[in-house]
Design an enzyme around this catalytic site. Structure first.
Site: not given
Length: 463
Positions: A225, A263
């Site tokens: 990720e 993110c």
């Protein structure tokens, strides 16, 4: 090599050279069948909920110590959402673990076919510093729910949270099957020298490449990720109400989520030239209202990250594009919410992930031009669009690629257990202020789906 700390009840810190023994021990525990037992999995998930409930105040303290997060932000983005997610897993675990009948061809009659879910084995989890509790315990809970033995390596860049996890996980979870290892990059590299059945990593693309390179040695499957430049398209919105809602949600998804150090935070906005002045004025006035009190936004992680962000603004070409904000306090590691209008396309702020409280605003002649713009860029982990144009929505879904697309909101996809979370391509693979204490109560009702109490809470009634 720097020493690692293997946290388990009653154990003392051990040097990195004995990590192999720890991994072997975990594999023995897994092979014994201990972690595969459904009751064991359920008991561990319930223990995680107790940890989060018992240690709520301590969790608020360590997250504030590491990142300056307000209690409301910590509850919304990490603690509260974790409890909700683990409860959802508990509710569905028996169904997920049950064998499923599969179709078999007539020629095979009377044979039957079954798909039987099985754990992978011994799993290594690398967590990150910006959501140091949430992105440690979310994958940990999933690995446990699937019946694996687990090693968690928290980020050394959030030392207070890492120490909290190392001290408390052995007290609440099965210390034979779940370990916490503390240390820096050297310890991470040493861990990757051993064989794992899966590695889960959250962090930068640079470190992700190292993880993948190391994983090749044992053909270890990985789930990454990673970060990306998450775009936010803002179409012309006719009503003042729609514009204000859009601006409120943009601010929430940019500055109230670890000061943009996330993110899935909005990286930059794309808007038509004619709408840009209206949008900028709305952002400025709303930011002044939302950020009027100190403590409404987390701080920058450390001096290194502060220098990276301040370096963006020290570029004379970028400095000329500042239309709001720009004040920086290196002692307190604070950067004022900053708006840029059309910074140069080749500047660092436009070629690198911002990961901070700086928001570039890019203008296009007509909003449909955003499609070609987005297709020319690496695939982001998330894409957002505020629009009532159904044709534009279809084009965004059909003609662009990203980990997720959210219309007329932002970041909320992270809270949905029913949809997968992750990136695609360069962003990975595998699968609102101002804050005050009353908002934590509202969030408790939201996360527990207690809509009756939520309704009265929103009306201003408190128990």
């Amino acid at each position: 090599m720097a020493p690692a700390m293997v946290a388990a009840m009653g154990e003392k810190p051990k040097p990195a050279v004995v990590l192999g023994g720890m991994v072997s021990g975990l594999r023995e525990v897994y092979e014994s069948g201990r972690t595969k037992d459904l009751e064991w999995r359920q008991s561990q998930l319930k223990a995680l909920i107790r940890l989060l409930t018992d240690k709520e105040e301590e969790i608020f303290a360590v997250l504030h110590d590491d990142l300056g997060k307000h209690r409301g932000e910590s509850f919304r983005d990490e603690l509260g959402i974790l409890v909700k997610s683990i409860k959802y897993t508990l509710q569905n675990l028996k169904k997920w673990a049950a064998p499923e009948r599969a179709e078999s061809p007539l020629v095979a009659f009377p044979a039957t076919a079954m798909v039987v879910p099985e754990p992978l084995g011994v799993v290594l989890v690398f967590s990150c510093w910006n959501l140091p509790l949430g992105l440690a315990l979310e994958p940990l809970s999933g690995a446990i729910a699937a019946g694996n033995a687990v090693v968690l390596k928290p980020s050394e860049l959030a030392p207070s949270t890492a120490a909290f996890l190392a001290a408390n996980i052995p007290r609440y979870l099965d210390s034979r099957a779940v370990k916490v290892v503390l240390g820096g990059p050297n310890v991470g590299e040493e861990l990757m020298e051993h064989r794992w059945d899966k590695v889960l990593f959250t962090g930068s693309a640079r470190i992700g490449r190292i993880i993948m390179t190391k994983a090749v040695k044992h053909l270890t499957p990985v789930a990454l990720e990673l970060g990306s430049k998450c775009p936010c398209i803002v179409d012309w919105l006719d009503s003042k109400r729609d514009r204000q809602i859009a601006v409120n949600r943009i601010i929430g998804a940019k500055w109230s989520t670890c000061a943009g150090q996330a993110c899935i935070a909005i990286d930059h906005v794309i808007v038509e030239e004619r709408f840009a002045p209206i949008l900028i004025e709305l952002l400025k006035s709303t930011l002044k209202r939302f950020m009027a009190k100190p403590g409404g936004m987390a701080r920058i992680l450390n001096a290194k990250h502060f220098e990276r962000l301040s370096g963006y603004l020290e570029d004379n070409r970028v400095a000329a594009s500042v239309v709001h904000g720009g004040y920086m306090d290196p002692k307190k590691l604070n950067i004022e919410p900053t708006l840029l209008l059309n910074p140069p396309a080749d500047s660092d702020v436009m070629t690198e992930e911002v990961f901070g409280p700086i928001l570039p605003i890019i203008t296009v002649k007509k909003i449909e031009d955003c499609i070609a713009y987005l297709k020319s860029k690496p695939k982001p982990i998330a894409m957002y669009a505020f629009t009532n144009n159904e044709r534009l929505k279809r084009r965004i879904v059909e003609e662009t690629s990203s980990g997720s697309v959210t219309f007329n909101d932002a970041v909320v996809q992270y809270a949905l257990e029913s949809v997968p979370f992750g990136g695609v391509g360069h962003s990975g693979f595998g699968q609102y202020p101002p804050w005050d204490e009353s908002k934590i109560g509202t969030l408790r009702h939201v996360f527990s789906y207690n809509y009756f109490l939520l309704f009265f809470n929103l009306l201003g009634f408190r128990r």
